[in-house]
Write a protein that holds these residues in place. Sequence first.
Motif, PDB file in Angstrom:
ATOM      1  N   LYS B 138       0.828  -1.203   0.000  1.00 46.11           N
ATOM      2  CA  LYS B 138       0.000   0.000   0.000  1.00 46.11           C
ATOM      3  C   LYS B 138       0.866   1.258   0.000  1.00 46.11           C
ATOM      4  O   LYS B 138       0.686   2.149  -0.801  1.00 46.11           O
ATOM      5  N   HIS B 139       1.825   1.287   0.925  1.00 45.25           N
ATOM      6  CA  HIS B 139       2.597   2.512   1.047  1.00 45.25           C
ATOM      7  C   HIS B 139       3.892   2.253   1.802  1.00 45.25           C
ATOM      8  O   HIS B 139       3.925   1.488   2.753  1.00 45.25           O
ATOM      9  N   THR B 341     -12.887  -1.229   7.262  1.00 44.39           N
ATOM     10  CA  THR B 341     -11.532  -0.683   7.189  1.00 44.39           C
ATOM     11  C   THR B 341     -10.799  -1.065   5.926  1.00 44.39           C
ATOM     12  O   THR B 341     -10.045  -0.279   5.364  1.00 44.39           O
ATOM     13  N   ILE B 342     -10.989  -2.302   5.551  1.00 40.71           N
ATOM     14  CA  ILE B 342     -10.142  -2.891   4.510  1.00 40.71           C
ATOM     15  C   ILE B 342     -10.257  -2.138   3.194  1.00 40.71           C
ATOM     16  O   ILE B 342     -11.295  -1.613   2.836  1.00 40.71           O
ATOM     17  N   SER B 343      -9.150  -2.059   2.476  1.00 40.81           N
ATOM     18  CA  SER B 343      -9.207  -1.476   1.144  1.00 40.81           C
ATOM     19  C   SER B 343      -9.619  -2.576   0.192  1.00 40.81           C
ATOM     20  O   SER B 343      -8.858  -3.507  -0.047  1.00 40.81           O
ATOM     21  N   GLY B 344     -10.798  -2.493  -0.299  1.00 41.49           N
ATOM     22  CA  GLY B 344     -11.247  -3.492  -1.257  1.00 41.49           C
ATOM     23  C   GLY B 344     -10.379  -3.432  -2.494  1.00 41.49           C
ATOM     24  O   GLY B 344      -9.854  -2.385  -2.845  1.00 41.49           O
ATOM     25  N   ASN B 347     -12.356  -1.220  -5.510  1.00 43.46           N
ATOM     26  CA  ASN B 347     -12.380   0.229  -5.508  1.00 43.46           C
ATOM     27  C   ASN B 347     -11.040   0.837  -5.086  1.00 43.46           C
ATOM     28  O   ASN B 347     -10.960   1.863  -4.454  1.00 43.46           O
ATOM     29  N   GLN B 349      -7.547   2.729  -5.699  1.00 48.11           N
ATOM     30  CA  GLN B 349      -7.048   3.672  -6.697  1.00 48.11           C
ATOM     31  C   GLN B 349      -5.535   3.564  -6.819  1.00 48.11           C
ATOM     32  O   GLN B 349      -4.843   4.076  -6.022  1.00 48.11           O
TER      33      GLN B 349
END
Lengths: 349, 349
Positions: B138-139, B341-344, B347, B349
């Motif tokens: 993610k980062h 919470t989770i980043s699906g 969706n 980006q």
Amino acid sequence: MMSDLTERQRLILALIVRDYTETAQPVGSARLVEHYKLDLSTATVRNEMVALTETGYLRQPHTSAGRVPTEEGYRYFVTHVVYQADLPDTARHTISHQFYQARQDVEQWMPLAASILAHQSKAASLVTAPHAERSRYKHLELISTQGRQVLMVLVMTGGEVSQQLLTLAEPVLQERLSAAAITLNTICTARTTEEIAALPVRSDALEKDILTLVLADMNRGEQRVSGEIYLDGLTNVLSEPEFLESGDARRAIHLFEERSLLQDLLARAMPNGVGGVQVLIGGEGKWEELKQCSVVLARYGIPGQATGMLGVFGPMRMAYSRTIPTVRFMADLLSSLVSETISGEENEQ
Amino acid sequence: MMSDLTERQRLILALIVRDYTETAQPVGSARLVEHYKLDLSTATVRNEMVALTETGYLRQPHTSAGRVPTEEGYRYFVTHVVYQADLPDTARHTISHQFYQARQDVEQWMPLAASILAHQSKAASLVTAPHAERSRYKHLELISTQGRQVLMVLVMTGGEVSQQLLTLAEPVLQERLSAAAITLNTICTARTTEEIAALPVRSDALEKDILTLVLADMNRGEQRVSGEIYLDGLTNVLSEPEFLESGDARRAIHLFEERSLLQDLLARAMPNGVGGVQVLIGGEGKWEELKQCSVVLARYGIPGQATGMLGVFGPMRMAYSRTIPTVRFMADLLSSLVSETISGEENEQ
DNA sequence: ATTTAGCACTCTCGGCACGAGAGTGCTAAA
DNA sequence: TTTAGCACTCTCGTGCCGAGAGTGCTAAAT
């Protein structure tokens, strides 16, 4: 102080403490003479025991049992016999080696320290993560997760990281969040809570809201007395006879599980900066729950900047001669780790 | 299955389980009749008890003691009497309320869940942080601390954050680090371990080294069976009579303190995805240490993406009728927290 | 066909006495 | 100052006993 007791009395006291910590049985004169090959008769030893009992360093559970050290006895033993003792080289090496292997994994340091302490002392251990009373903003990260949910990661100088989940009034794109983070990073980096609070209010609503949360988070961090608490080795202590019977000792374990109580204990026991090793024997009259227990504590870190604590908890009958040098050594070791990691305020960019 | 026992036998079994869990004393026919106002004589109850003993659901510690449930007895009780029971509304509200108050503090979720479970069940609890088998980058954040020391913070989709301390060959300025982080973020974001490994090798030495460490870290994360483990309420269980005597039970606590053993237990007990509540009674023949204990487990989260476990551990004589609904409710609650919470992956980006 | 009263039986548990053993303190001799 | 000797005290394990709890069975009652 030292001349309080004769050389021979000190020897006998030390042997009784040692034997009792190993066997948990009252020590008799005969056992002492034959087991430690003393060049004395049992009668002589008994005479010395009478003296030590009168001085208050020993006591008898009942008329025809051996002697057991009193709290004062342990304290004398700790301050005059083992306090200056050094940890054997082999142990130093083993410990250093384990830390060397985990040197990259910051997250492993604290649990590792707790585990080593527990193994070395064969008792329960606790370690608090380093914590700064006044730390400075280092970096902020905003990560959009889903719709209006945003994960905020805040890094402080000293390496403390806190996460927070926030729900915005309306969905915001990641680009917008990143931009806000960059702006805030520019104006806040290396500043204290007060300095940030004194900044002019942001015109942008998003930035203003985030900044409020950042400040709240920093404040919360400064309110805390210590960093996260790591425990290990509770089972070591559970098998000790002291803990099987008397509910007293079991209440002491409760003290360790309840973080708030523990915070209080730490705060009251170690008010001052990094110093020597503190030994709390039998609660020292201040902690009812610790009546039968002892705690060996030390603070580590860099006084003005970030400090933490580590300690060992066990029955009053604990192996001080092993525990105290271990705690001292581990405190030094963690101190050097912290000073390697920490961002000094001088060489900050 | 159900018709295995008559209605009345089920009632008596349930009452015996209930009474025994409360008092830890064998239950006699007289006590049963008067305490629960049964409209039966003690003799009738005794006859039913004989039947239940023959079916293997009850046993007598000795000739003239009351009855105690067997493992099969508990299992029957769990599957046929309380398994479908719902948690009372008041408890649901209390729990929801506590989570609502802590909704911002992601770091508090797991310890809070453990604490609530422990309080509700009056036993020991464990919760593992959500963990993804295959999570995505993610980062990345690189923070210079002092000289050659760099703190690397890696955030994964799903919110897992890992820190690592690295020592570079030579000092590097923060600007240089930030630039490297931005480059890596651009090429790695939303990619899996395999995808990142397949990228062309970086020409820049710093970026190449960092990327190796990132991959190692991601791999390590995927190797792990579960996220961090949170325990609470061990003291609840310590005061139970089962744990005071027999060393058996104390060995069980050891199982809980030793993370590696616990990982193994969790992996073997809960192989499959999110499902119902699992009840392990008396170790089910597979865990010698759990002979006298029971464990109530459930998995939470989103099957393909990130899951964790939560559970309660106590004496076999535990309050299943309270514990099982609580565990089920908490699993649902944590599941919904995770999915918020989770980043699906869709969706993203 | 169930349910129940009655009763003899079995086993645990607390109390008590008793003897062995451990360890002491004191005295008197070395 | 040290030590041998000894009487003394207290704990602890053992065995015994009686009270009490709870049972299972049988025979009467519903």
